[in-house]
Scaffold this motif. Structure first.
Motif, short mmCIF file in Angstrom:
data_model
loop_
_atom_site.label_atom_id
_atom_site.label_comp_id
_atom_site.label_asym_id
_atom_site.label_seq_id
_atom_site.Cartn_x
_atom_site.Cartn_y
_atom_site.Cartn_z
N ALA A 244 4.70 12.06 0.93
CA ALA A 244 3.72 11.83 0.02
C ALA A 244 3.73 10.19 0.14
CB ALA A 244 3.95 12.32 -1.19
N VAL A 245 3.50 9.57 1.04
CA VAL A 245 3.84 8.04 1.10
C VAL A 245 2.52 7.42 0.66
CG1 VAL A 245 3.92 6.15 2.54
CG2 VAL A 245 5.16 8.25 3.47
N PRO A 246 2.49 6.60 -0.41
CA PRO A 246 1.25 5.99 -0.89
C PRO A 246 0.20 5.36 0.08
CG PRO A 246 3.15 5.63 -2.27
CD PRO A 246 3.51 6.33 -1.16
N LEU A 247 -0.95 5.60 0.12
CA LEU A 247 -1.82 5.01 1.12
C LEU A 247 -2.98 4.49 0.18
CD1 LEU A 247 -3.04 4.33 3.77
CD2 LEU A 247 -4.14 6.61 3.83
N LEU A 248 -3.57 3.24 0.23
CA LEU A 248 -4.61 2.71 -0.31
C LEU A 248 -5.50 1.44 0.36
CD1 LEU A 248 -3.89 -0.31 -1.96
CD2 LEU A 248 -2.48 1.25 -3.24
N VAL A 249 -6.38 1.08 -0.19
CA VAL A 249 -7.04 0.05 0.55
C VAL A 249 -7.52 -1.12 -0.45
CG1 VAL A 249 -9.05 -0.76 1.87
CG2 VAL A 249 -7.86 1.37 2.34
N GLN A 250 -7.25 -2.13 -0.16
CA GLN A 250 -7.59 -3.26 -0.96
C GLN A 250 -8.54 -4.30 -0.25
OE1 GLN A 250 -4.29 -5.84 -1.84
NE2 GLN A 250 -5.46 -7.41 -3.03
N ILE A 251 -9.59 -4.61 -1.18
CA ILE A 251 -10.63 -5.50 -0.74
C ILE A 251 -10.89 -6.42 -1.98
CG2 ILE A 251 -13.08 -5.71 -0.18
CD1 ILE A 251 -13.40 -3.14 0.73
N GLY A 252 -10.39 -7.71 -1.55
CA GLY A 252 -10.23 -9.01 -2.44
C GLY A 252 -9.50 -8.30 -3.67
N ASN A 253 -9.90 -8.38 -4.82
CA ASN A 253 -9.19 -7.82 -5.98
C ASN A 253 -9.53 -6.45 -6.42
OD1 ASN A 253 -11.72 -8.07 -6.98
ND2 ASN A 253 -11.06 -9.56 -8.85
N GLN A 254 -10.20 -5.70 -5.48
CA GLN A 254 -10.60 -4.35 -5.60
C GLN A 254 -9.62 -3.72 -5.06
OE1 GLN A 254 -13.33 -3.12 -7.52
NE2 GLN A 254 -13.42 -5.24 -8.34
N ILE A 255 -8.90 -2.39 -5.86
CA ILE A 255 -8.09 -1.67 -5.21
C ILE A 255 -8.62 -0.11 -5.09
CG2 ILE A 255 -5.72 -0.67 -5.33
CD1 ILE A 255 -5.93 -3.49 -4.87
N SER A 256 -8.66 0.52 -4.08
CA SER A 256 -9.04 2.07 -3.61
C SER A 256 -8.28 2.82 -4.85
CB SER A 256 -8.93 2.31 -2.35
OG SER A 256 -7.82 2.64 -2.05
N ASN A 257 -8.74 4.21 -4.90
CA ASN A 257 -7.73 5.07 -5.43
C ASN A 257 -6.72 5.08 -4.52
OD1 ASN A 257 -9.70 6.11 -3.48
ND2 ASN A 257 -8.94 8.24 -3.66
N ASN A 258 -5.52 5.66 -5.14
CA ASN A 258 -4.13 5.92 -4.37
C ASN A 258 -4.33 7.12 -3.82
OD1 ASN A 258 -1.65 3.89 -5.70
ND2 ASN A 258 -3.61 3.34 -5.81
N THR A 259 -4.16 7.36 -2.56
CA THR A 259 -3.71 8.60 -2.11
C THR A 259 -2.60 8.65 -1.30
OG1 THR A 259 -4.85 8.19 0.16
CG2 THR A 259 -6.32 8.87 -1.43
N VAL A 260 -1.98 9.76 -0.74
CA VAL A 260 -0.64 9.96 -0.23
C VAL A 260 -0.98 10.59 1.43
CG1 VAL A 260 0.61 10.13 -2.16
CG2 VAL A 260 -0.25 12.31 -0.98
N MET A 261 -0.28 10.23 2.26
CA MET A 261 0.06 10.78 3.59
C MET A 261 1.22 10.82 4.01
SD MET A 261 -1.56 8.57 6.95
CE MET A 261 -0.22 8.02 7.28
N PRO A 262 1.57 11.97 4.86
CA PRO A 262 2.96 12.28 5.35
C PRO A 262 3.17 11.25 6.49
CG PRO A 262 1.31 13.96 5.98
CD PRO A 262 0.63 13.01 5.19
N VAL A 263 4.63 10.75 6.69
CA VAL A 263 4.92 9.96 7.54
C VAL A 263 6.37 10.45 8.18
CG1 VAL A 263 5.35 7.71 8.26
CG2 VAL A 263 3.63 8.10 6.73
N ALA A 264 6.33 10.53 9.30
CA ALA A 264 7.66 10.87 9.92
C ALA A 264 8.16 9.94 10.98
CB ALA A 264 7.70 12.31 10.64
N ILE A 265 9.23 10.06 11.70
CA ILE A 265 9.67 9.20 12.85
C ILE A 265 10.26 10.33 13.73
CG2 ILE A 265 11.32 7.63 14.00
CD1 ILE A 265 11.35 6.30 11.09
N GLY A 266 9.68 10.31 15.02
CA GLY A 266 9.96 11.23 16.17
C GLY A 266 9.65 12.44 15.98
N SER A 267 8.80 12.96 14.92
CA SER A 267 8.45 14.61 14.59
C SER A 267 7.13 14.45 14.06
CB SER A 267 9.65 14.87 13.82
OG SER A 267 9.34 16.31 13.07
#
Length: 432
Positions: A244-267
């Motif tokens: 559940a690694v947080p993922l969001l997008v920023q445009i200027g001072n506008q922040i998107s909704n906070n979402t999550v995404m799985p991240v691993a190394i070598g798997s």
């Protein structure tokens, strides 16, 4: 015998009423700083009497300003535009805000069967991205795909590859596609597909993955769909790992909704941050079901309370009997903690958690007394059985970083021993 005089009485029929207007992907509560609707974005109108009792979809999305006798109008700075319809129903309507809508504060009106609603407020901005999510509520796992349009997910399909398949966690260096709406306006007629597949490099956009900035290769409308945006980015090498690694997008001072995404190394299998999840196969537990969820939520403390533990504490034990089809591969992302050093911001004022889409959910009675054990000793808590909440008061600095364990005498539904299936939020967790 005298005659009976019949008189017809006409009663007013309740017309359409608008209660809220939100970005169709982020669902950020109106009134919050990043709740404005961007030019060219898909948005949702909530209310009553907005359309027919049964939902009606346009044969082709965003081609007409009228659908099943429902229409919407937006007025800003003296200019009125008619959003293009996607679907309509009594409780909610989805439409596309034309790219030529002026920015600023204005009003929105919905009409059904010729009867308009009272004007409701709307704020139109140039850019305000919303990331689509698996649960369609703007929270939890975001909709992110690999180049072949397979989904980034906590669990991997045996036959992964291509649209509507699940290909596991992302790795550093992977090129991914984030799906969203609200990137900004296009030049030309939205309904004709103006801007589809065209990069919009002048928008000052940043993708943040667990606090690490990702390199962006493309930001613009998708090549297929009116109103849908794509952001193509590379997973940075310094991104934290977890389900559940947080993922969001920023445009200027506008922040998107906070979402999550799985991240691993070598798997392609993410390693949960929550240690209670690390030793079990959460996805197997979900498919076997039911799943027992145990959670401890420390209450908020003011500045004056930071040196003591005081306030309401909730220790609910719940049974999840059925997860909605299609959401099982994302269950670990819903129940895992975000990595240390990162944070999650909810898109509403109720501090709603990222609960998975479930169709069977029930509170269980685990008793009325628990013991919270941590690095600085143990503290007993007592309260009302069932959906347990209690007041925990202790002098000193009881809550410090480290692992905590909750034990209890049990109740009618949950005994002293651990439930037979893994507890996704577990009995041990790190305090940040």
């Amino acid at each position: 015998m005298g005659g009976v005089n019949a008189r017809a009485y006409e009663f007013p029929v309740a017309g359409p009423m608008i209660s809220a207007v939100v970005n169709a992907a982020s669902y950020i509560t109106p009134g919050l700083p990043n709740a404005g609707i961007a030019q060219g974005a898909i948005f949702v109108v909530f209310g009553s009497g907005l359309g027919p009792a049964n939902i009606s979809f346009a044969p082709r999305a965003f081609q007409s300003a009228t659908l099943s006798n429902t229409s919407v109008s937006v007025t800003v700075a003296g200019t009125t535009v008619n959003p293009l319809m996607y679907y309509t129903s009594a409780g909610q309507v989805a439409a596309l805000l034309p790219s030529n809508t002026p920015t600023g504060t204005g009003t929105i009106t919905a009409s059904y069967n010729g009867q308009p609603s009272s004007p409701a407020p709307i704020t139109v901005v140039a850019n305000n991205l919303g990331i689509f999510t698996i649960g369609s509520d703007g929270q939890g796992p975001g909709i992110v795909t690999y180049p072949d349009y397979s989904l980034v997910s906590a669990a991997r399909d045996a036959q992964c590859g291509g649209p509507n398949t699940y290909c596991g966690a992302a790795n550093p260096g992977d090129t991914l596609i984030l799906w969203a709406t609200g990137l900004g306006p296009v030049s030309g007629d939205d309904s004709s597909g103006a801007g589809l597949g065209k990069n919009m490099p002048d928008i000052p956009l940043t993708v943040w993955l667990g606090g690490a900035q990702a390199q962006v290769a493309y930001q613009g409308r998708s090549g297929c769909c009116v109103g849908e945006d794509q952001i193509v980015f590379t997973v940075p090498n310094n991104a934290p790992t977890g389900c559940a690694v947080p993922l969001l997008v920023q445009i200027g001072n506008q922040i998107s909704n906070n979402t999550v995404m799985p991240v691993a190394i070598g798997s392609r299998n993410c390693t949960p941050t929550n240690p209670a999840l690390a030793s079990v196969s959460v996805e197997q537990a979900v498919t076997a079901g039911p799943v027992y969820v145990r959670q401890y939520r420390p209450g908020q403390k003011s500045k004056q309370q930071r040196r003591r533990v005081s306030g309401r504490r909730a220790i609910p034990v719940r049974q999840v009997s059925h997860i909605q089809p299609g959401s099982q591969p994302f269950f670990a992302s819903y129940v895992d903690d975000q990595p240390l050093g990162t944070c999650i911001v909810f898109n509403n004022l109720q501090n709603n958690s990222n609960n998975p889409p479930i169709t069977g959910f029930a509170n269980l009675d685990a008793g009325s007394s628990f013991t919270v054990m941590g690095p600085n000793g143990s503290v007993p808590v007592t309260g009302t059985p069932g959906n347990f909440s209690a007041t925990l008061s202790a002098a000193g600095t009881f809550l410090v970083p480290g692992a905590y364990t909750i034990t209890g005498a049990g109740g009618p539904d949950v005994g002293r021993s651990r439930p037979p299936s893994p507890s996704p939020r577990g009995q041990r967790w790190p305090v940040r």
